[in-house]
Design an enzyme around this catalytic site. Sequence first.
Site, PDB file in Angstrom:
ATOM      1  CB  ILE A  13      41.573  71.611  74.811  1.00 61.14           C
ATOM      2  CG1 ILE A  13      41.958  73.265  74.998  1.00 61.14           C
ATOM      3  CG2 ILE A  13      40.680  71.386  75.372  1.00 61.14           C
ATOM      4  CD1 ILE A  13      40.867  74.118  74.429  1.00 61.14           C
ATOM      5  N   GLY A  14      45.249  71.545  74.275  1.00 65.29           N
ATOM      6  CA  GLY A  14      46.376  71.796  73.162  1.00 65.29           C
ATOM      7  C   GLY A  14      47.559  72.075  73.450  1.00 65.29           C
ATOM      8  N   GLY A  16      51.511  73.444  72.277  1.00 63.11           N
ATOM      9  CA  GLY A  16      52.302  73.992  71.362  1.00 63.11           C
ATOM     10  C   GLY A  16      53.641  73.927  71.521  1.00 63.11           C
ATOM     11  CG  PHE A  18      57.143  79.238  72.310  1.00 61.09           C
ATOM     12  CD1 PHE A  18      58.206  79.140  72.410  1.00 61.09           C
ATOM     13  CD2 PHE A  18      56.883  79.066  70.850  1.00 61.09           C
ATOM     14  CE1 PHE A  18      59.459  79.471  71.586  1.00 61.09           C
ATOM     15  CE2 PHE A  18      57.818  79.353  69.937  1.00 61.09           C
ATOM     16  CZ  PHE A  18      59.294  79.465  70.463  1.00 61.09           C
ATOM     17  CB  VAL A  21      45.399  75.744  74.603  1.00 60.10           C
ATOM     18  CG1 VAL A  21      44.074  76.382  74.670  1.00 60.10           C
ATOM     19  CG2 VAL A  21      46.457  76.628  73.793  1.00 60.10           C
ATOM     20  CE  LYS A  36      49.440  80.221  72.642  1.00 61.54           C
ATOM     21  NZ  LYS A  36      49.534  80.889  71.546  1.00 61.54           N
ATOM     22  CG  ASP A 135      52.211  78.569  62.447  1.00 65.75           C
ATOM     23  OD1 ASP A 135      52.394  77.442  61.517  1.00 65.75           O
ATOM     24  OD2 ASP A 135      52.022  78.355  63.652  1.00 65.75           O
TER      25      ASP A 135
END
Length: 530
Positions: A13-14, A16, A18, A21, A36, A135
């Site tokens: 679902i995500g 990034g 690093f 997710v 994560k 962030d």
Amino acid sequence: MEDVGEYRLLHKIGVGSFATVWKSMHKITGEIVAIKVIVPRMDQLRQQLELIAQEQAIMKSIAHPNVVKLLRMISDDEHDELSTKYLVMEFCEGGDLDHYIHLNKKLSAGVARTIMLQLSAALQELRRMNLIHRDLKPHNLLLKNKVAPGSDPEGEEIVVKLTDFGLARKLQPQGMAQTMCGTYLYMAPEVISHNKYDAKADLWSVGVMLYQMITGRRPFEACSSEDLFRKLGNKVQFRGEDCWDPDCRDLCEGLLRKNPLERISFEEFFNHKFLRGSSKAALVCDELKADSVVILHRAPRPLETIPGDRQRPVRGRNPLMDSIEERIAREYVMVSSPSSSKNKHPHCPIPKPAPPPPRAHPPSKNSSKEDLERSETLRICAKLLGEVARFKLQDSKKLESLSLCLAVLGSLKRALSIATTPQLLEDFSAALDEAEAVAANLDRSSDQALPDAAEIIYQAALAAGRAGAVDEILEKRGRASVEYAKASTLLFFLIMDDSPIHLHSLDVASAHHCFHAITVRHKQCKNASH
């Protein structure tokens, strides 16, 4: 599908820099979570391990309804630094705010207000812990539940949660950071230009998000951080005058001031009229305040000198100073700063130790139980006032911080005069050091009058009451109870017989009224949470 301990990874679902997710499910209970997945890279191992440890520590220390909850951490091999790490977190099925804005093109002022209210609640918790997120962006604000586009014009169904603390860091009071990090389109100008920055950098990011919610686009678009830096020299254009609520625009303008010294403070953000607006939370706030919202003004006194300092004038002295001096004259004297110091304020009284407080020994046998309770009540009030003073200092409101530090000393002096305990003596010494440190860092070129502590305390109480009202509306009764307790303690300090601060009769009546209203709310929330 891959398994991670007791969980099954369902779908990604995500993604990034690093980590990735995954929406996941507990294999026994069926609980849906977000996991994560962080695969350390050899060339960035140290940095990644630091970020993982930092994010885990911060998320474990925060228990707030507007912050994503960390459930547990799993590692393929706890003894191998290169093994994959898994952060198991609560799942937010509504996706992120960026996706929600994209679906709706732009958001109404009512929806933006609801989101900003909850973001402000999360940031208040970070402020309490001296944390800067670094962030803040729509991708890091998650919606707990799915909300169909256009189905909720006032945002009453929206619950947002702040996430991704990998770049967050702890700042000491007045601390500055210099690392450039975060997503550049939401970076504050001082971060882009590689200057030192403080927690106010987060407020710029909040302003960019608010602008994007209302207009559907960011105030500055760029293809690189260098391009953005050039464009930041331009004035912010508030496109589409019709879509801007006046209070919303006022808040956005205050947040998007390029000079951080001119940018509004966190307290001004938390208490801005747009966040009170016409939402349901505002109705509760109005009920709390009733007709009792008054500012406890004190007329400044003319130029005069402090007893014991023959030649040094003090401009704009106020009754608070006189009240405190009367009660602590034997414990410390008020003097102006030495002319040799470049950083000290020439017109502000500075606490300086004199002979130590009397009765430096355990409670006297003559101290009654009632005296000990009165003394402890004043000590507790002083402790909360000290916290407010430190928040003021973090917001660069040094004069307000000093005024509160003096109120702390007055409260502890009064407590010592009732019943002396080792803890009180220790608190008094620490408060005296803190007041001296604040006074030593004042701008000696300023002629500003020392603000009235009574007004500062009253407004801080109302701010805590409003925060409690918002939490209560959002059914966060535990947090609401904490905020109401703060508000009632500050108000009680103003109206208690032993307080070193004396109010006019009208002010006392208003403070009593507000104290009663908040106390009722506090009891109701406390009972409901049990």
